[in-house]
Scaffold this motif. Structure first.
Motif, PDB file in Angstrom:
ATOM      1  N   ALA A 132       0.834  -1.206   0.000  1.00 24.19           N
ATOM      2  CA  ALA A 132       0.000   0.000   0.000  1.00 24.19           C
ATOM      3  C   ALA A 132       0.861   1.245   0.000  1.00 24.19           C
ATOM      4  O   ALA A 132       1.971   1.250   0.555  1.00 24.19           O
ATOM      5  N   TYR A 191      -4.612   7.239   3.077  1.00 23.09           N
ATOM      6  CA  TYR A 191      -3.760   6.044   3.131  1.00 23.09           C
ATOM      7  C   TYR A 191      -3.445   5.660   4.576  1.00 23.09           C
ATOM      8  O   TYR A 191      -3.552   4.488   4.969  1.00 23.09           O
ATOM      9  N   GLU A 192      -3.060   6.636   5.396  1.00 25.48           N
ATOM     10  CA  GLU A 192      -2.707   6.346   6.781  1.00 25.48           C
ATOM     11  C   GLU A 192      -3.898   5.796   7.551  1.00 25.48           C
ATOM     12  O   GLU A 192      -3.757   4.864   8.367  1.00 25.48           O
ATOM     13  N   VAL A 195      -4.334   2.147   6.419  1.00 25.28           N
ATOM     14  CA  VAL A 195      -3.283   1.258   6.935  1.00 25.28           C
ATOM     15  C   VAL A 195      -3.547   0.912   8.400  1.00 25.28           C
ATOM     16  O   VAL A 195      -3.289  -0.216   8.846  1.00 25.28           O
ATOM     17  N   HIS A 198      -5.859  -1.924   8.407  1.00 30.02           N
ATOM     18  CA  HIS A 198      -5.399  -3.150   7.744  1.00 30.02           C
ATOM     19  C   HIS A 198      -3.934  -3.383   8.112  1.00 30.02           C
ATOM     20  O   HIS A 198      -3.025  -2.984   7.377  1.00 30.02           O
ATOM     21  N   ASP A 199      -3.711  -4.000   9.261  1.00 33.28           N
ATOM     22  CA  ASP A 199      -2.329  -4.171   9.713  1.00 33.28           C
ATOM     23  C   ASP A 199      -1.560  -5.216   8.911  1.00 33.28           C
ATOM     24  O   ASP A 199      -0.360  -5.409   9.122  1.00 33.28           O
ATOM     25  N   TRP A 201      -1.349  -4.899   5.627  1.00 40.97           N
ATOM     26  CA  TRP A 201      -0.833  -4.202   4.451  1.00 40.97           C
ATOM     27  C   TRP A 201       0.622  -3.812   4.699  1.00 40.97           C
ATOM     28  O   TRP A 201       0.966  -3.299   5.767  1.00 40.97           O
ATOM     29  N   TYR A 202       1.450  -4.026   3.700  1.00 45.11           N
ATOM     30  CA  TYR A 202       2.883  -3.727   3.789  1.00 45.11           C
ATOM     31  C   TYR A 202       3.131  -2.392   3.084  1.00 45.11           C
ATOM     32  O   TYR A 202       3.032  -2.302   1.859  1.00 45.11           O
ATOM     33  N   PRO A 203       3.464  -1.324   3.814  1.00 42.36           N
ATOM     34  CA  PRO A 203       3.652  -0.017   3.181  1.00 42.36           C
ATOM     35  C   PRO A 203       4.882   0.019   2.270  1.00 42.36           C
ATOM     36  O   PRO A 203       5.960  -0.466   2.642  1.00 42.36           O
TER      37      PRO A 203
END
Length: 397
Positions: A132, A191-192, A195, A198-199, A201-203
């Motif tokens: 993400a 986005y923040e 995120v 949705h823990d 999701w890999y930023p």
């Protein structure tokens, strides 16, 4: 995770804390600072002859100075872009040589691919299923493309002002696109918030992942090798978040310390006057920027009013004996058209800040007359051809 022999971990640029690459993934656990990949340079066995014997086929030819092995990379042979001689521009600027590093030749048409190949490789190595980010446009397209290649899901947040091409291609690559009203800050906030919900999701966000600037340092490696190991006197870079500028300074320092080159090129940040926090900070002698309250430029890719890595960017400019320059939107668009007309190279509006900035530097007397100047064209002009065409129409052409 298959790392290279010399890669030995991540170091916080703020507090100096160190993390194992298997465990460290994003920001510093101690202070929230930016993490930077580090290497045991004594373990790097790389010289000019070794590189000369390799095909000039991808940025991964420099794998000894990258975190991950080439065979493990999520790659589409990004990098190895041409460095194009521009004699007409050299005459106009009154310097010895002008060359354009044409990053528009990358798989998705911008230099963002260099960062996303490394960031996506890290995501795969850490077992991610989703990536993400928020982006002004091009990084979102690149993230969707590399996620698709790696069989990951991509969640991309773009501001409404992002160009049609990047929005469309996020979807074409299978990405989950969220268009947010407003500007890049609004997309970042959305986005923040997502995120947090949705823990898993890999930023792969700029300077949140440690790996995007790491990929972009390969631009510097290629430039000096393409110049037969002569270091250019100046590199002018269109600057928003400054990822490539920070990366190139690191790359130059590495090559110098390994004895591959003798000096570091002067780096210049080029911005639009409607959003120039780095220029303002540099000229005021500050070590950190002040956010631009009301950014106003048509160059969306560099309209970053609050660049989080400004101390690192300003340090790179000063340590390299470079500088910072801002020009108006009309000058930037004129520069893009002039480069296309005279040299044939298609620069996107955002990228043409480098060309416009170089003209301004020349007018100020920054150059003596025999320099080699490299301009970074960070993206293909056809990404935003409508902006350039509208500018011509406004001139009655």
């Amino acid at each position: 995770m298959e790392t290279t022999d010399a890669y030995d971990g991540l170091e916080c640029v703020d507090c100096g804390a160190r993390f194992d690459p298997e465990e460290g993934t994003h920001r510093c656990d101690d202070c929230g600072g930016i993490l930077d990949p580090t290497y045991d340079y004594d373990a790097v066995d790389l010289d000019r002859e070794t590189l000369a014997a390799r095909p000039f086929d991808s940025m991964w030819r420099y794998e000894e100075l990258l975190p991950f092995a080439r065979e493990a990379a999520v790659t589409m042979d990004e990098g190895a872009t041409p460095l194009v001689e521009c004699p007409d521009l050299a005459d106009e600027l009154g310097v010895g040589r002008v060359l354009i590093k044409d990053e528009g030749r990358n798989p998705t048409g911008t230099f963002k691919d260099r960062g996303q190949t490394v960031a996506t490789t890290a995501a795969v190595g850490h077992g991610a299923s989703d990536v993400a980010l928020a982006s002004a446009g091009n990084a979102g397209q690149a993230a969707a493309a590399y996620a698709g290649r790696a069989d990951l899901d991509a969640h991309v947040f773009l501001p409404a002002r992002a160009g049609f091409t990047t929005k469309a291609m996020v979807n074409v690559h299978g990405g989950d696109l969220t268009v947010v009203g407003g500007r890049i800050g609004d997309a970042g906030a959305a986005y923040e918030e997502a995120v947090e919900e949705h823990d898993d999701w890999y930023p792969v966000q700029t300077f949140v992942t440690p790996y995007r600037h790491e990929g972009k340092k390969t631009m510097l490696y290629e430039i000096v090798e393409q110049l037969d190991w002569e270091v250019p006197d100046a590199i002018v870079y269109p600057t928003g978040g400054g990822v490539g500028l920070v990366g190139m300074h690191k790359g130059a320092t590495e090559f110098r310390d390994l004895g591959l080159i003798d000096e570091v090129p002067a780096l210049y940040a080029a911005q639009a006057t409607g959003c120039a926090p780095i220029v303002d900070a540099f000229e005021a002698g500050r070590d950190v920027h002040e956010p631009v309250e009301h950014p106003d430029t048509i160059c969306g890719g560099i309209e970053i009013p609050d660049p989080g890595a400004s101390p690192w960017i300003l340090e790179a400019l000063r340590e390299s004996d470079g500088g910072a320059v801002a020009t108006d939107d009309d000058e930037i668009l004129d520069a893009a058209i002039a480069v296309a007309e005279r040299e044939g190279i298609e620069m996107a509006p955002t990228c043409a800040a480098a060309a416009s900035g170089a003209w301004e530097l020349a007018d100020r007397g920054e150059f003596d007359g025999d320099e080699t100047v490299v301009l970074l064209n960070t993206g293909a002009g056809n990404k935003e051809a409508d902006v350039l065409r509208s500018h011509l129409m406004g001139q009655g052409i």
